[in-house]
Design a protein around this motif. Structure first.
Motif, short mmCIF file in Angstrom:
data_model
loop_
_atom_site.label_atom_id
_atom_site.label_comp_id
_atom_site.label_asym_id
_atom_site.label_seq_id
_atom_site.Cartn_x
_atom_site.Cartn_y
_atom_site.Cartn_z
N SER A 218 0.84 -1.21 0.00
CA SER A 218 0.00 0.00 0.00
C SER A 218 0.87 1.26 0.00
CB SER A 218 -0.95 0.00 1.20
OG SER A 218 -0.26 0.27 2.41
N LEU A 219 2.01 1.20 0.69
CA LEU A 219 2.93 2.35 0.69
C LEU A 219 3.51 2.57 -0.69
CD1 LEU A 219 4.82 1.67 4.06
CD2 LEU A 219 2.93 3.26 3.66
N LEU A 220 3.88 1.48 -1.37
CA LEU A 220 4.40 1.60 -2.73
C LEU A 220 3.31 2.08 -3.69
CD1 LEU A 220 6.64 -1.60 -3.07
CD2 LEU A 220 7.41 0.78 -2.91
N ALA A 221 2.10 1.60 -3.50
CA ALA A 221 1.01 2.00 -4.39
C ALA A 221 0.76 3.50 -4.29
CB ALA A 221 -0.26 1.23 -4.03
N ARG A 222 0.91 4.04 -3.09
CA ARG A 222 0.69 5.49 -2.92
C ARG A 222 1.84 6.29 -3.53
NH1 ARG A 222 -2.07 3.80 1.84
NH2 ARG A 222 -4.28 4.33 1.54
N GLU A 223 2.91 5.61 -3.89
CA GLU A 223 4.01 6.24 -4.63
C GLU A 223 3.88 5.95 -6.12
OE1 GLU A 223 7.59 4.79 -2.80
OE2 GLU A 223 6.99 5.49 -0.81
N ASN A 224 2.69 5.44 -6.51
CA ASN A 224 2.36 5.14 -7.90
C ASN A 224 3.22 4.04 -8.51
OD1 ASN A 224 0.19 7.04 -8.23
ND2 ASN A 224 1.73 8.67 -8.27
N THR A 227 3.16 -2.23 -10.08
CA THR A 227 2.80 -3.57 -9.65
C THR A 227 1.90 -3.53 -8.42
OG1 THR A 227 4.86 -4.48 -10.55
CG2 THR A 227 3.70 -5.82 -8.93
N SER A 228 2.23 -2.67 -7.47
CA SER A 228 1.42 -2.57 -6.26
C SER A 228 0.05 -1.99 -6.56
CB SER A 228 2.15 -1.71 -5.22
OG SER A 228 3.37 -2.31 -4.84
N LEU A 229 -0.01 -1.02 -7.46
CA LEU A 229 -1.31 -0.48 -7.86
C LEU A 229 -2.17 -1.57 -8.46
CD1 LEU A 229 -0.26 2.95 -9.42
CD2 LEU A 229 -1.72 2.63 -7.42
N GLU A 230 -1.56 -2.46 -9.25
CA GLU A 230 -2.31 -3.55 -9.86
C GLU A 230 -2.79 -4.55 -8.82
OE1 GLU A 230 -4.17 -6.15 -12.47
OE2 GLU A 230 -3.66 -4.02 -12.62
N VAL A 231 -1.98 -4.79 -7.78
CA VAL A 231 -2.40 -5.68 -6.69
C VAL A 231 -3.68 -5.17 -6.06
CG1 VAL A 231 -1.82 -6.45 -4.35
CG2 VAL A 231 -0.12 -6.63 -6.18
N PHE A 232 -3.75 -3.88 -5.78
CA PHE A 232 -4.95 -3.32 -5.14
C PHE A 232 -6.10 -3.18 -6.13
CE2 PHE A 232 -1.89 -2.42 -1.85
CZ PHE A 232 -2.64 -2.63 -0.71
N ARG A 233 -5.78 -2.97 -7.41
CA ARG A 233 -6.86 -2.97 -8.41
C ARG A 233 -7.51 -4.36 -8.47
NH1 ARG A 233 -8.77 -4.65 -12.76
NH2 ARG A 233 -7.07 -6.15 -12.93
N GLU A 234 -6.69 -5.39 -8.47
CA GLU A 234 -7.21 -6.76 -8.52
C GLU A 234 -8.04 -7.08 -7.28
OE1 GLU A 234 -4.68 -10.41 -7.82
OE2 GLU A 234 -4.98 -10.59 -9.98
N LEU A 267 -7.28 3.13 -2.31
CA LEU A 267 -6.64 2.39 -3.38
C LEU A 267 -7.58 1.37 -4.01
CD1 LEU A 267 -3.22 1.67 -1.60
CD2 LEU A 267 -3.69 3.44 -3.32
N LEU A 268 -8.51 0.87 -3.22
CA LEU A 268 -9.44 -0.16 -3.67
C LEU A 268 -10.69 0.41 -4.34
CD1 LEU A 268 -9.35 -2.23 -0.35
CD2 LEU A 268 -8.34 -2.98 -2.52
N LEU A 269 -11.09 1.60 -3.92
CA LEU A 269 -12.42 2.12 -4.25
C LEU A 269 -12.67 2.32 -5.75
CD1 LEU A 269 -14.96 2.71 -2.74
CD2 LEU A 269 -14.21 5.07 -2.41
N PRO A 270 -11.70 2.80 -6.54
CA PRO A 270 -12.00 2.96 -7.98
C PRO A 270 -12.47 1.67 -8.64
CG PRO A 270 -10.01 4.16 -7.42
CD PRO A 270 -10.36 3.35 -6.21
N GLU A 271 -11.79 0.55 -8.36
CA GLU A 271 -12.19 -0.71 -8.98
C GLU A 271 -13.44 -1.28 -8.31
OE1 GLU A 271 -12.23 -3.57 -11.82
OE2 GLU A 271 -11.00 -1.75 -11.74
#
Length: 317
Positions: A218-224, A227-234, A267-271
Motif C-alpha cells: 500500500s505504501l508503494l502503491a501510494r508512490e504510484n 505492480t502494487s497499484l495492480e495488486v490493489f486494483r485486482e 486504493l481499492l475504491l475505484p475498482e
C-alpha cells in the motif's frame, strides 16, 4: 461503568476494559492464537484480571463482558466455526461464565459486533458493515439491529464466489471466495508471490525498508508503483463483485468498511465502484462507501457494545 472486552482477531487477541462511551481505559494483547481453545480462553481471562489490576479495581467491578471470537456465531452464543483455528461448536457464554463468574456476557462475530458499535456511536440505523482484515465478512444493520439469519451467518460476503477460472483455496474449505482473493492475508500472499517472481519488485521493498506484505504494498502503491497499484486494483475487483451481491440482495443505503485493509480503501475504491457498475442493479449502485468511524479497534469496541446492550436489557427499568 467498566466493560470487559475480548477481541480474538485473525492475527492477534486484545483484552481491554472500556467505559460506556467506548473509551479504552486499559488493554493487553498477544499475537496469534493458542491451538487449544481452553488455553486461549484461560489466557484471555488472566489478561482481563491484569487489566483490572492496572485500573486498581476489583475484577467483579466489571459490569459486563463482551467476547468476539474469530468465526461464525449462532444465536449470539455458539461459535460454529473459527476457520483460522479450527475451533468448532463452542458455547462461548458458558465457557466464559465458568471462568469469570460474570452474569452478563455477550458474544458475536467481530463483524456483527463492530456493526452494532457503529450504530451506537454514529446513531445511523441502516447500513451494510463490510470488514476487510485477515478475513472478509459483512453485517446487515436494519433499524439499529443486526440481522443474523437463521443460523447467525448472514452477511458472509467473504464467501461469495468471485473467481472461477483460477480459484484459490479459502480457509472455509471452498474455492474462489472473495476472502481467498482479496483479504489482507490474500493480498499479502499475492505481494509475496510477485516479489519472489520479480527481483526488481522485491528490491523496491528492501530499498524502501517496507515489509513485503499488504501494508508495504500500500505504501508503494501510494508512490504510484505499477505492480502494487495492480495488486490493489485486482483486490478491489473481487471486493466490488462481493459488495455488488450485497447491494442486489439487501439494497442498503450506506456501506461502512472496517478492518485493517480499510486503511487502503482509497486504493481499492475505484475498482470497487467499477465492479458495482458492472454487477449491481441500477437502483442499488449509488450508495455511499466510507471508512468506519471506529478506527483500528472496531472489533474491540464492538465487543463492548454488545456487552453494554445486554447490560441495559437486563437492567431496564
Amino acid at each position: 461503568m467498566y466493560i470487559g472486552a475480548i477481541d480474538m482477531g485473525g492475527s492477534k487477541t486484545i483484552v481491554a476494559i472500556l467505559n460506556e462511551k467506548f473509551d479504552i481505559l486499559t488493554m493487553e494483547r498477544f499475537e496469534g492464537h493458542e491451538k487449544d481453545w481452553r488455553k486461549h480462553f484461560d489466557r484471555t481471562v488472566a489478561m482481563l484480571h491484569q487489566c483490572s489490576e492496572k485500573l486498581s479495581i476489583s475484577f467483579q467491578d466489571i459490569s459486563a463482558l463482551g467476547v468476539v471470537p474469530p468465526g461464525m456465531v449462532r444465536n449470539e452464543q455458539i461459535l460454529l466455526l473459527a476457520p483460522a483455528t479450527g475451533w468448532r461448536n463452542l458455547d462461548m457464554i458458558a465457557e466464559y461464565r465458568s471462568r469469570t463468574g460474570f452474569d452478563i456476557i455477550a458474544t458475536d462475530c467481530d463483524v456483527n459486533a463492530s456493526a452494532i458499535a457503529e450504530a451506537d456511536v454514529t446513531g445511523i440505523q441502516d447500513f451494510l458493515w463490510y470488514n476487510i482484515s485477515n478475513g472478509i465478512g459483512a453485517a446487515i444493520i436494519m433499524n439499529g439491529e443486526n440481522m443474523p439469519g437463521a443460523n447467525g451467518v448472514s452477511g458472509e460476503l467473504g464467501h461469495v464466489k468471485v473467481e472461477y477460472e483460477n480459484p484459490r483455496p479459502c480457509p472455509c474449505g471452498q474455492q474462489g471466495c472473495c476472502e481467498a482473493h482479496a483479504s489482507g492475508a490474500a493480498i499479502g500472499r499475492r505481494v509475496l508471490q510477485l516479489a519472489n517472481e520479480n527481483p526488481q519488485y522485491a528490491k523496491l521493498f528492501k530499498d524502501k525498508g517496507y515489509p513485503v506484505n499488504a501494508y508495504g504494498a500500500s505504501l508503494l502503491a501510494r508512490e504510484n508503483e505499477p505492480t502494487s497499484l495492480e495488486v490493489f486494483r485486482e483486490a478491489g475487483k473481487y471486493i466490488g463483485r462481493s459488495m455488488a451481491v450485497g447491494l442486489n440482495v439487501i439494497n442498503p443505503p450506506r456501506i461502512f468498511v472496517g478492518g485493517g485493509v480499510s486503511q487502503s480503501l482509497d486504493l481499492l475504491l475505484p475498482e470497487i465502484r467499477h465492479q458495482i457498475e458492472i454487477c449491481a442493479v441500477e437502483f442499488a449502485r449509488n450508495v455511499p462507501i466510507e471508512q468506519t468511524n471506529l478506527g483500528y479497534y472496531a472489533a474491540l469496541k464492538g465487543a463492548a457494545a454488545i456487552a453494554l446492550r445486554k447490560y441495559k436489557k437486563y437492567n431496564a427499568v
